[in-house]
Design a protein around this motif. Structure first.
Motif, PDB file in Angstrom:
ATOM      1  N   CYS A 172      27.273  28.441   9.993  1.00 34.38           N
ATOM      2  CA  CYS A 172      26.865  28.728  11.372  1.00 34.38           C
ATOM      3  C   CYS A 172      26.647  27.435  12.155  1.00 34.38           C
ATOM      4  CB  CYS A 172      25.593  29.571  11.387  1.00 34.38           C
ATOM      5  SG  CYS A 172      25.836  31.284  10.886  1.00 34.38           S
ATOM      6  N   LEU A 173      26.008  26.451  11.528  1.00 34.17           N
ATOM      7  CA  LEU A 173      25.784  25.169  12.207  1.00 34.17           C
ATOM      8  C   LEU A 173      27.110  24.489  12.535  1.00 34.17           C
ATOM      9  CD1 LEU A 173      22.754  23.737  10.170  1.00 34.17           C
ATOM     10  CD2 LEU A 173      22.741  24.483  12.564  1.00 34.17           C
ATOM     11  N   ALA A 174      28.074  24.578  11.615  1.00 33.56           N
ATOM     12  CA  ALA A 174      29.387  23.978  11.854  1.00 33.56           C
ATOM     13  C   ALA A 174      30.089  24.647  13.034  1.00 33.56           C
ATOM     14  CB  ALA A 174      30.245  24.073  10.592  1.00 33.56           C
ATOM     15  N   ILE A 175      30.002  25.965  13.126  1.00 32.75           N
ATOM     16  CA  ILE A 175      30.648  26.678  14.232  1.00 32.75           C
ATOM     17  C   ILE A 175      29.985  26.331  15.561  1.00 32.75           C
ATOM     18  CG2 ILE A 175      31.115  28.971  15.205  1.00 32.75           C
ATOM     19  CD1 ILE A 175      31.345  30.018  12.343  1.00 32.75           C
ATOM     20  N   VAL A 176      28.643  26.290  15.582  1.00 35.36           N
ATOM     21  CA  VAL A 176      27.931  25.938  16.815  1.00 35.36           C
ATOM     22  C   VAL A 176      28.292  24.520  17.238  1.00 35.36           C
ATOM     23  CG1 VAL A 176      25.659  25.476  17.801  1.00 35.36           C
ATOM     24  CG2 VAL A 176      26.028  27.528  16.436  1.00 35.36           C
ATOM     25  N   TRP A 177      28.353  23.591  16.279  1.00 34.16           N
ATOM     26  CA  TRP A 177      28.738  22.209  16.596  1.00 34.16           C
ATOM     27  C   TRP A 177      30.129  22.182  17.216  1.00 34.16           C
ATOM     28  CZ3 TRP A 177      32.914  19.402  14.766  1.00 34.16           C
ATOM     29  CH2 TRP A 177      32.941  18.049  15.115  1.00 34.16           C
ATOM     30  N   TRP A 178      31.073  22.938  16.643  1.00 27.27           N
ATOM     31  CA  TRP A 178      32.441  22.980  17.171  1.00 27.27           C
ATOM     32  C   TRP A 178      32.465  23.541  18.585  1.00 27.27           C
ATOM     33  CZ3 TRP A 178      35.241  27.404  18.486  1.00 27.27           C
ATOM     34  CH2 TRP A 178      36.574  27.172  18.822  1.00 27.27           C
ATOM     35  N   MET A 179      31.658  24.561  18.842  1.00 24.32           N
ATOM     36  CA  MET A 179      31.632  25.163  20.181  1.00 24.32           C
ATOM     37  C   MET A 179      31.196  24.157  21.235  1.00 24.32           C
ATOM     38  SD  MET A 179      30.113  29.005  19.522  1.00 24.32           S
ATOM     39  CE  MET A 179      31.245  30.380  19.231  1.00 24.32           C
ATOM     40  N   PHE A 180      30.165  23.387  20.941  1.00 22.23           N
ATOM     41  CA  PHE A 180      29.713  22.385  21.909  1.00 22.23           C
ATOM     42  C   PHE A 180      30.673  21.198  21.956  1.00 22.23           C
ATOM     43  CE2 PHE A 180      25.687  24.654  21.729  1.00 22.23           C
ATOM     44  CZ  PHE A 180      25.220  24.517  23.016  1.00 22.23           C
TER      45      PHE A 180
ATOM     46  N   THR B 291      33.901  21.267  21.598  1.00 22.75           N
ATOM     47  CA  THR B 291      35.119  21.622  22.347  1.00 22.75           C
ATOM     48  C   THR B 291      34.816  22.254  23.694  1.00 22.75           C
ATOM     49  OG1 THR B 291      35.241  23.811  21.282  1.00 22.75           O
ATOM     50  CG2 THR B 291      36.373  21.971  20.193  1.00 22.75           C
ATOM     51  N   GLY B 292      33.567  22.661  23.907  1.00 25.51           N
ATOM     52  CA  GLY B 292      33.218  23.356  25.152  1.00 25.51           C
ATOM     53  C   GLY B 292      33.703  24.787  25.170  1.00 25.51           C
ATOM     54  N   TYR B 293      33.923  25.363  23.983  1.00 25.42           N
ATOM     55  CA  TYR B 293      34.468  26.721  23.871  1.00 25.42           C
ATOM     56  C   TYR B 293      33.628  27.722  24.658  1.00 25.42           C
ATOM     57  CZ  TYR B 293      35.764  31.169  21.690  1.00 25.42           C
ATOM     58  OH  TYR B 293      36.151  32.462  21.465  1.00 25.42           O
TER      59      TYR B 293
ATOM     60  N   VAL C 197      28.053  33.230  22.796  1.00 24.51           N
ATOM     61  CA  VAL C 197      29.024  32.314  23.398  1.00 24.51           C
ATOM     62  C   VAL C 197      30.421  32.920  23.367  1.00 24.51           C
ATOM     63  CG1 VAL C 197      30.120  30.048  23.178  1.00 24.51           C
ATOM     64  CG2 VAL C 197      27.654  30.277  22.810  1.00 24.51           C
ATOM     65  N   TRP C 198      30.734  33.615  22.279  1.00 21.08           N
ATOM     66  CA  TRP C 198      32.066  34.209  22.129  1.00 21.08           C
ATOM     67  C   TRP C 198      32.286  35.398  23.054  1.00 21.08           C
ATOM     68  CZ3 TRP C 198      32.317  39.258  19.959  1.00 21.08           C
ATOM     69  CH2 TRP C 198      33.600  39.768  19.804  1.00 21.08           C
ATOM     70  N   ALA C 199      31.266  36.215  23.274  1.00 24.23           N
ATOM     71  CA  ALA C 199      31.421  37.465  24.018  1.00 24.23           C
ATOM     72  C   ALA C 199      31.779  37.202  25.473  1.00 24.23           C
ATOM     73  CB  ALA C 199      30.138  38.290  23.930  1.00 24.23           C
ATOM     74  N   ASP C 200      32.682  38.011  26.009  1.00 25.06           N
ATOM     75  CA  ASP C 200      33.032  37.922  27.427  1.00 25.06           C
ATOM     76  C   ASP C 200      32.647  39.201  28.170  1.00 25.06           C
ATOM     77  OD1 ASP C 200      34.877  39.663  26.405  1.00 25.06           O
ATOM     78  OD2 ASP C 200      36.631  38.420  26.865  1.00 25.06           O
ATOM     79  N   GLY C 201      31.767  40.000  27.562  1.00 21.47           N
ATOM     80  CA  GLY C 201      31.264  41.208  28.206  1.00 21.47           C
ATOM     81  C   GLY C 201      30.080  41.734  27.423  1.00 21.47           C
TER      82      GLY C 201
ATOM     83  N   SER D  68      20.179  17.586  25.013  1.00 23.23           N
ATOM     84  CA  SER D  68      21.358  17.597  24.157  1.00 23.23           C
ATOM     85  C   SER D  68      21.701  19.013  23.715  1.00 23.23           C
ATOM     86  CB  SER D  68      21.101  16.732  22.912  1.00 23.23           C
ATOM     87  OG  SER D  68      20.094  17.327  22.104  1.00 23.23           O
ATOM     88  N   ALA D  69      22.912  19.136  23.134  1.00 27.47           N
ATOM     89  CA  ALA D  69      23.334  20.436  22.603  1.00 27.47           C
ATOM     90  C   ALA D  69      22.376  20.888  21.508  1.00 27.47           C
ATOM     91  CB  ALA D  69      24.756  20.332  22.063  1.00 27.47           C
ATOM     92  N   PHE D  70      21.922  19.936  20.703  1.00 28.77           N
ATOM     93  CA  PHE D  70      20.982  20.266  19.630  1.00 28.77           C
ATOM     94  C   PHE D  70      19.720  20.897  20.186  1.00 28.77           C
ATOM     95  CE2 PHE D  70      17.192  18.929  17.254  1.00 28.77           C
ATOM     96  CZ  PHE D  70      17.440  19.530  16.029  1.00 28.77           C
ATOM     97  N   GLU D  71      19.206  20.344  21.254  1.00 30.99           N
ATOM     98  CA  GLU D  71      17.962  20.850  21.841  1.00 30.99           C
ATOM     99  C   GLU D  71      18.164  22.201  22.521  1.00 30.99           C
ATOM    100  OE1 GLU D  71      16.184  16.375  22.566  1.00 30.99           O
ATOM    101  OE2 GLU D  71      17.541  17.324  23.998  1.00 30.99           O
TER     102      GLU D  71
END
Length: 257
Positions: free
Chosen positions: A241-249, A251-253, A163-167, A102-105
């Motif tokens: 931070c937990l809320a942002i990580v949850w949102w990333m998974f 939405t698949g950001y 996750v955010w960085a593209d370089g 899972s995303a949590f793991e």
């Protein structure tokens, strides 16, 4: 069966990240310890000769919590950001996302490894500082609580950055241009009470002030802000931070695209 496979996958991520530390031990452990020791020697010698005590604590001992915290912030962020960014860079992130975990793991694996490495470094630096000055810890349990909370919080922040960085250059933007300056301005080498009243008020908008203050209180029983406020700010940061990580998974950001 499903649970055992999930645990195995989470453990595999954790052990892989930890093994990377020991493969690059000079960069991962020796270098931060030496650089932090140099901070201690330089600031302790240059400023300690002029400022003998702060709040009844010798200046050399006073800066120890600040130095540990400064290293903890940067190393937690850097380790976690690189840990998750590298699979994205080489394309193996899709294998991880399609694995039966899972995303949590996944987060526990990467963040847990980054936090573990930072905590080990923090304890090594604490032991090293004892070679220079006598350091007392009045509240050892709370010292470990703040150490763990800070390592987890900024490992989560590093995961978000990775996750955010593209370089690769973006991996260094937040640690170098935001976290390091805020650490210096957050009371790592001084008490904010020595600042003029206006700048004391401005300093309270720096979230790192609360982390350093709470950590220093665990050592010497003195703090720039109330320890309950420091703990509350740490928990709020953890929740964000937990809320942002949850949102990333959720939405698949930048994970699935």
């Amino acid at each position: 069966m499903s649970v055992s496979v999930n645990v195995h996958g989470m453990r595999a991520i954790y052990m892989f990240e930890m093994s990377r530390t020991f493969r690059t031990i000079l960069q991962s452990i020796v270098s931060p310890v030496i650089s932090t020791s140099l901070y201690f020697v330089v600031f302790g010698a240059a400023i300690g000769g002029r400022i003998t005590q702060i709040d009844g604590v010798s200046y050399g001992a006073f800066i120890v919590p600040g130095l540990i915290m400064m290293m903890l912030l940067t190393q937690s962020t850097t380790n976690a950001s690189f840990g998750i960014y590298f699979p994205r860079f080489v394309g193996t992130i899709y294998e991880i996302l399609s694995a039966p975990i899972s995303a949590f793991e996944i987060v526990v694996g990467y963040v847990g490894a980054a936090a573990t490495k930072s905590i080990i470094l923090g304890l090594i630096i604490l032991a090293t500082s004892g070679l220079f000055v006598p350091v007392r810890i009045e509240h050892p349990a709370w010292m470990l609580v703040f150490l763990l909370l800070t390592a987890v919080n900024f490992s989560l922040l590093g995961f978000i950055i990775g996750v955010w960085a593209d370089g690769f250059e973006k991996l260094q933007v937040v640690p170098l241009l935001i976290i390091t300056p805020l650490s210096f301005l957050g009371g790592s080498f001084y008490s904010i009470h020595v600042l003029p009243p206006l700048w004391q008020t401005v300093a309270l908008f720096n979230p790192i002030v609360y982390l350093i203050s709470g950590f220093r209180w665990a050592f010497f029983g003195v703090a720039d802000v109330n320890v309950e406020i420091s703990l509350a700010m740490s928990l709020v940061f953890l929740g964000v931070c937990l809320a942002i990580v949850w949102w990333m998974f959720r939405t698949g950001y930048r994970l699935k695209k």
